[in-house]
Design an enzyme around this catalytic site. Structure first.
Site, PDB file in Angstrom:
ATOM      1  N   GLY A   1      67.487 -21.625  12.640  1.00 45.87           N
ATOM      2  CA  GLY A   1      66.529 -21.561  13.741  1.00 45.87           C
ATOM      3  C   GLY A   1      67.223 -21.368  15.084  1.00 45.87           C
TER       4      GLY A   1
ATOM      5  N   LEU B   1      67.366 -30.953  12.497  1.00 45.78           N
ATOM      6  CA  LEU B   1      66.571 -30.097  13.397  1.00 45.78           C
ATOM      7  C   LEU B   1      65.456 -29.365  12.663  1.00 45.78           C
ATOM      8  CD1 LEU B   1      69.564 -30.271  14.772  1.00 45.78           C
ATOM      9  CD2 LEU B   1      68.660 -28.483  16.242  1.00 45.78           C
TER      10      LEU B   1
ATOM     11  N   ASP C   1      68.783 -24.652   5.613  1.00 49.98           N
ATOM     12  CA  ASP C   1      67.510 -24.129   6.121  1.00 49.98           C
ATOM     13  C   ASP C   1      66.760 -23.511   4.941  1.00 49.98           C
ATOM     14  OD1 ASP C   1      66.846 -23.131   9.358  1.00 49.98           O
ATOM     15  OD2 ASP C   1      65.522 -22.454   7.740  1.00 49.98           O
TER      16      ASP C   1
ATOM     17  N   TYR D   1      52.126 -32.002  14.130  1.00 47.23           N
ATOM     18  CA  TYR D   1      53.469 -31.995  14.734  1.00 47.23           C
ATOM     19  C   TYR D   1      53.744 -33.327  15.436  1.00 47.23           C
ATOM     20  CZ  TYR D   1      57.419 -30.198  17.517  1.00 47.23           C
ATOM     21  OH  TYR D   1      58.657 -29.979  18.083  1.00 47.23           O
TER      22      TYR D   1
ATOM     23  N   GLY E   1      68.140 -40.610   4.095  1.00 46.66           N
ATOM     24  CA  GLY E   1      68.732 -41.137   2.864  1.00 46.66           C
ATOM     25  C   GLY E   1      70.126 -40.578   2.645  1.00 46.66           C
TER      26      GLY E   1
ATOM     27  N   GLY F   1      63.167 -19.606  10.346  1.00 44.59           N
ATOM     28  CA  GLY F   1      64.499 -19.242  10.842  1.00 44.59           C
ATOM     29  C   GLY F   1      64.871 -17.826  10.468  1.00 44.59           C
TER      30      GLY F   1
ATOM     31  N   SER G   1      62.220 -28.150  11.290  1.00 47.68           N
ATOM     32  CA  SER G   1      60.814 -28.432  11.585  1.00 47.68           C
ATOM     33  C   SER G   1      60.122 -27.106  11.848  1.00 47.68           C
ATOM     34  CB  SER G   1      60.699 -29.302  12.845  1.00 47.68           C
ATOM     35  OG  SER G   1      59.341 -29.537  13.178  1.00 47.68           O
TER      36      SER G   1
ATOM     37  N   ARG H   1      55.759 -19.123  21.265  1.00 43.52           N
ATOM     38  CA  ARG H   1      55.908 -20.004  22.423  1.00 43.52           C
ATOM     39  C   ARG H   1      55.919 -19.155  23.690  1.00 43.52           C
ATOM     40  NH1 ARG H   1      60.307 -24.264  20.004  1.00 43.52           N
ATOM     41  NH2 ARG H   1      60.872 -22.466  18.723  1.00 43.52           N
TER      42      ARG H   1
HETATM   43  P1  NAD Z   1      62.979 -23.056  15.051  1.00 39.62           P
HETATM   44  O1  NAD Z   1      61.668 -22.821  14.411  1.00 39.62           O
HETATM   45  O2  NAD Z   1      63.669 -21.902  15.677  1.00 39.62           O
HETATM   46  O3  NAD Z   1      63.980 -23.717  14.010  1.00 39.62           O
HETATM   47  C1  NAD Z   1      63.591 -24.660  13.060  1.00 39.62           C
HETATM   48  C2  NAD Z   1      64.261 -24.318  11.745  1.00 39.62           C
HETATM   49  O4  NAD Z   1      63.877 -25.292  10.757  1.00 39.62           O
HETATM   50  C3  NAD Z   1      63.875 -22.941  11.193  1.00 39.62           C
HETATM   51  O5  NAD Z   1      65.029 -22.181  10.931  1.00 39.62           O
HETATM   52  C4  NAD Z   1      63.109 -23.260   9.902  1.00 39.62           C
HETATM   53  O6  NAD Z   1      63.263 -22.261   8.920  1.00 39.62           O
HETATM   54  C5  NAD Z   1      63.732 -24.595   9.523  1.00 39.62           C
HETATM   55  N1  NAD Z   1      62.873 -25.404   8.628  1.00 39.62           N
HETATM   56  C6  NAD Z   1      61.571 -25.726   8.806  1.00 39.62           C
HETATM   57  N2  NAD Z   1      61.132 -26.463   7.783  1.00 39.62           N
HETATM   58  C7  NAD Z   1      62.188 -26.621   6.930  1.00 39.62           C
HETATM   59  C8  NAD Z   1      62.356 -27.282   5.678  1.00 39.62           C
HETATM   60  N3  NAD Z   1      61.348 -27.947   5.090  1.00 39.62           N
HETATM   61  N4  NAD Z   1      63.573 -27.239   5.084  1.00 39.62           N
HETATM   62  C9  NAD Z   1      64.610 -26.591   5.673  1.00 39.62           C
HETATM   63  N5  NAD Z   1      64.504 -25.926   6.860  1.00 39.62           N
HETATM   64  C10 NAD Z   1      63.301 -25.949   7.467  1.00 39.62           C
HETATM   65  O7  NAD Z   1      62.755 -24.242  16.126  1.00 39.62           O
HETATM   66  P2  NAD Z   1      63.724 -24.787  17.277  1.00 39.62           P
HETATM   67  O8  NAD Z   1      63.087 -24.482  18.587  1.00 39.62           O
HETATM   68  O9  NAD Z   1      65.119 -24.395  17.028  1.00 39.62           O
HETATM   69  O10 NAD Z   1      63.568 -26.361  17.066  1.00 39.62           O
HETATM   70  C11 NAD Z   1      64.593 -27.141  16.458  1.00 39.62           C
HETATM   71  C12 NAD Z   1      64.179 -28.614  16.502  1.00 39.62           C
HETATM   72  O11 NAD Z   1      64.010 -29.037  17.857  1.00 39.62           O
HETATM   73  C13 NAD Z   1      62.853 -28.887  15.789  1.00 39.62           C
HETATM   74  O12 NAD Z   1      62.954 -30.111  15.098  1.00 39.62           O
HETATM   75  C14 NAD Z   1      61.862 -28.999  16.913  1.00 39.62           C
HETATM   76  O13 NAD Z   1      60.783 -29.828  16.573  1.00 39.62           O
HETATM   77  C15 NAD Z   1      62.720 -29.594  18.026  1.00 39.62           C
HETATM   78  N6  NAD Z   1      62.199 -29.262  19.346  1.00 39.62           N
HETATM   79  C16 NAD Z   1      62.374 -28.019  19.869  1.00 39.62           C
HETATM   80  C17 NAD Z   1      61.843 -27.746  21.125  1.00 39.62           C
HETATM   81  C18 NAD Z   1      62.035 -26.378  21.786  1.00 39.62           C
HETATM   82  O14 NAD Z   1      61.499 -26.176  22.888  1.00 39.62           O
HETATM   83  N7  NAD Z   1      62.790 -25.456  21.234  1.00 39.62           N
HETATM   84  C19 NAD Z   1      61.128 -28.717  21.839  1.00 39.62           C
HETATM   85  C20 NAD Z   1      60.969 -29.967  21.251  1.00 39.62           C
HETATM   86  C21 NAD Z   1      61.515 -30.247  20.017  1.00 39.62           C
HETATM   87  N1  UDP Z   2      50.963 -20.288  26.819  1.00 39.23           N
HETATM   88  C1  UDP Z   2      50.400 -19.231  27.509  1.00 39.23           C
HETATM   89  N2  UDP Z   2      50.524 -17.979  27.001  1.00 39.23           N
HETATM   90  C2  UDP Z   2      51.200 -17.709  25.849  1.00 39.23           C
HETATM   91  C3  UDP Z   2      51.785 -18.796  25.146  1.00 39.23           C
HETATM   92  C4  UDP Z   2      51.648 -20.067  25.650  1.00 39.23           C
HETATM   93  O1  UDP Z   2      49.786 -19.419  28.565  1.00 39.23           O
HETATM   94  O2  UDP Z   2      51.248 -16.523  25.482  1.00 39.23           O
HETATM   95  C5  UDP Z   2      50.864 -21.655  27.391  1.00 39.23           C
HETATM   96  C6  UDP Z   2      50.379 -22.740  26.415  1.00 39.23           C
HETATM   97  O3  UDP Z   2      48.969 -22.805  26.397  1.00 39.23           O
HETATM   98  C7  UDP Z   2      51.011 -23.970  27.041  1.00 39.23           C
HETATM   99  C8  UDP Z   2      52.328 -23.448  27.637  1.00 39.23           C
HETATM  100  O4  UDP Z   2      52.165 -22.042  27.768  1.00 39.23           O
HETATM  101  O5  UDP Z   2      50.207 -24.458  28.085  1.00 39.23           O
HETATM  102  C9  UDP Z   2      53.547 -23.728  26.760  1.00 39.23           C
HETATM  103  O6  UDP Z   2      53.221 -23.317  25.450  1.00 39.23           O
HETATM  104  P1  UDP Z   2      54.258 -23.272  24.260  1.00 39.23           P
HETATM  105  O7  UDP Z   2      53.524 -22.745  23.080  1.00 39.23           O
HETATM  106  O8  UDP Z   2      55.484 -22.563  24.701  1.00 39.23           O
HETATM  107  O9  UDP Z   2      54.704 -24.775  24.004  1.00 39.23           O
HETATM  108  P2  UDP Z   2      54.038 -26.224  24.185  1.00 39.23           P
HETATM  109  O10 UDP Z   2      54.669 -26.760  25.401  1.00 39.23           O
HETATM  110  O11 UDP Z   2      52.558 -26.113  24.346  1.00 39.23           O
HETATM  111  O12 UDP Z   2      54.424 -26.909  22.946  1.00 39.23           O
END
Ligand code: NAD
Ligand code: UDP
Length: 310
Positions: A11, A74, A32, A146, A103, A37, A76, A187
């Site tokens: 990811g 990470l 992953d 979530y 675990g 991803g 999710s 996003r």
């Molecule tokens: P992402 O979707 O790019 O990466 C997540 C990865 O997890 C993906 O590659 C997906 O294939 C893998 N995955 C999902 N379910 C799985 C499973 N059951 N088994 C194995 N792999 C699995 O998302 P990201 O933005 O890189 O987020 C990474 C972490 O950070 C997540 O836990 C997310 O909740 C947390 N997070 C991210 C943000 C952000 O803004 N990027 C904000 C808050 C929290």
């Molecule tokens: N949003 C938007 N246009 C888009 C995608 C998202 O206006 O094309 C808004 C969404 O409603 C939220 C903010 O942008 O208010 C951030 O959204 P995102 O999905 O990035 O993450 P969130 O913070 O909601 O988890």
């Protein structure tokens, strides 16, 4: 050198974390199931012989041979578009996946890092959000798959710390952006940058007065590693405090990309949080971290990537 397992390695954040750990000389095992991803995110990681990859769903029993010093969880579904499409997978990875990785960490006597989220605060009634704010989450709401799985995940981490004396870290990550986010991630920053570069109108949901605070990926990775190296076993907010309205963000993206796209308004997703900004006093004082990259600079650094993806 440490031996470290990173789940969600293909990811956005997971792959950057693997790269940084490899650059720091560690041995990294990426895991992953590729549900959201992309393997190309790991191209740089595969250049190192200290990197290996296991395709595995972390909601199933995890076997890793040999010792581990750290487990960084990470994996999710992370985009609201994806987790609303796959609510059961989202709940399973936050609950069963967190349980399995905990675990494993217990079995290996490894330090465990859980990537939680600002979404544990839900639609917050206080702004900025400090770690002791308990949140405003609708347990039966459209985002609960979530929010509640991450809240349950935090609770599991706490239980493993209390019952098994596991060495744990909990990062509450706020909105983060940068290269390697999927173009169709859904996003807001990938959406807006893609739309601007393709000459399409930027889709602002609702009136765009809702706020978010955007952290560039290199800062986030620095924050996660600073937390890992610390001995703080309580949750720590990691994010940028520069709060923007979404309409303001749209205008900045248009400016930075030099695009003449317009802005259209679409329906606001239900229960979209109205405000979000981290209080990062704890990160500053206890792990000595704060972000350095401003929004315009971070967007500039992301544009080439999004352009190449288009
Ligand atoms: P992402 O979707 O790019 O990466 C997540 C990865 O997890 C993906 O590659 C997906 O294939 C893998 N995955 C999902 N379910 C799985 C499973 N059951 N088994 C194995 N792999 C699995 O998302 P990201 O933005 O890189 O987020 C990474 C972490 O950070 C997540 O836990 C997310 O909740 C947390 N997070 C991210 C943000 C952000 O803004 N990027 C904000 C808050 C929290
Ligand atoms: N949003 C938007 N246009 C888009 C995608 C998202 O206006 O094309 C808004 C969404 O409603 C939220 C903010 O942008 O208010 C951030 O959204 P995102 O999905 O990035 O993450 P969130 O913070 O909601 O988890």
């Amino acid at each position: 050198m440490s031996r470290i397992l990173v789940t969600g390695a293909a990811g956005f954040l997971g792959s950057h974390l693997c790269d940084r750990l490899l650059a720091d000389g560690h041995e990294v095992i990426g895991m992953d199931n590729r549900v959201s991803g992309q393997m190309q995110n790991l191209d740089d990681a595969f250049d190192h012989d200290r990197f290996s990859f296991h395709e595995h769903d972390v909601t199933e029993f995890i076997h890793v041979s040999g010792d581990l010093d750290a487990v960084l969880h990470l994996a999710s579904l992370a985009s609201p578009v994806f987790y609303r499409e796959h609510p059961i997978k989202t709940l399973k990875v936050g609950s069963l996946g967190t349980h399995k990785t905990l675990g494993l960490a217990k079995e290996k006597d490894a330090t465990y890092l859980f990537t939680s989220t600002s979404e544990v605060y839900g639609d917050p009634e206080v702004n900025p959000q400090p770690e002791d704010y308990r949140g405003n989450v609708d347990p039966y709401g459209p985002r609960s798959c979530y929010d509640e799985s991450k809240r349950y995940g935090e609770s599991l981490v706490r239980a493993y710390r209390d019952e098994h004396d596991l060495d744990v870290r909990v990062a509450r990550i706020f909105n983060t952006y940068g290269p390697r986010m999927r173009l169709n991630d859904g996003r807001v920053i990938p959406n807006f940058v893609k739309q601007a570069l393709m000459g399409r109108d930027l889709t602002v949901y609702g009136d765009g007065t809702q706020t978010r605070s955007f952290c560039y990926v290199s800062d986030m990775i620095g924050g996660l590693l600073a937390l890992l190296k610390s001995d703080i076993e309580e949750p720590v907010n990691i994010g940028n405090t520069d709060e923007r309205t979404i309409i303001d963000l749209a205008e900045i993206v248009l400016d930075v990309t030099g695009s003449d796209s317009g802005i259209t308004h679409e329906e606001l997703p239900p229960q979209d949080p109205q405000v979000r900004r981290p209080d990062i006093s704890k990160a500053k004082s206890e792990i000595g971290w704060e972000p350095e990259v401003g929004l315009r600079d971070g967007l500039m650094s992301s544009i080439d990537y999004f352009n190449s993806e288009i």
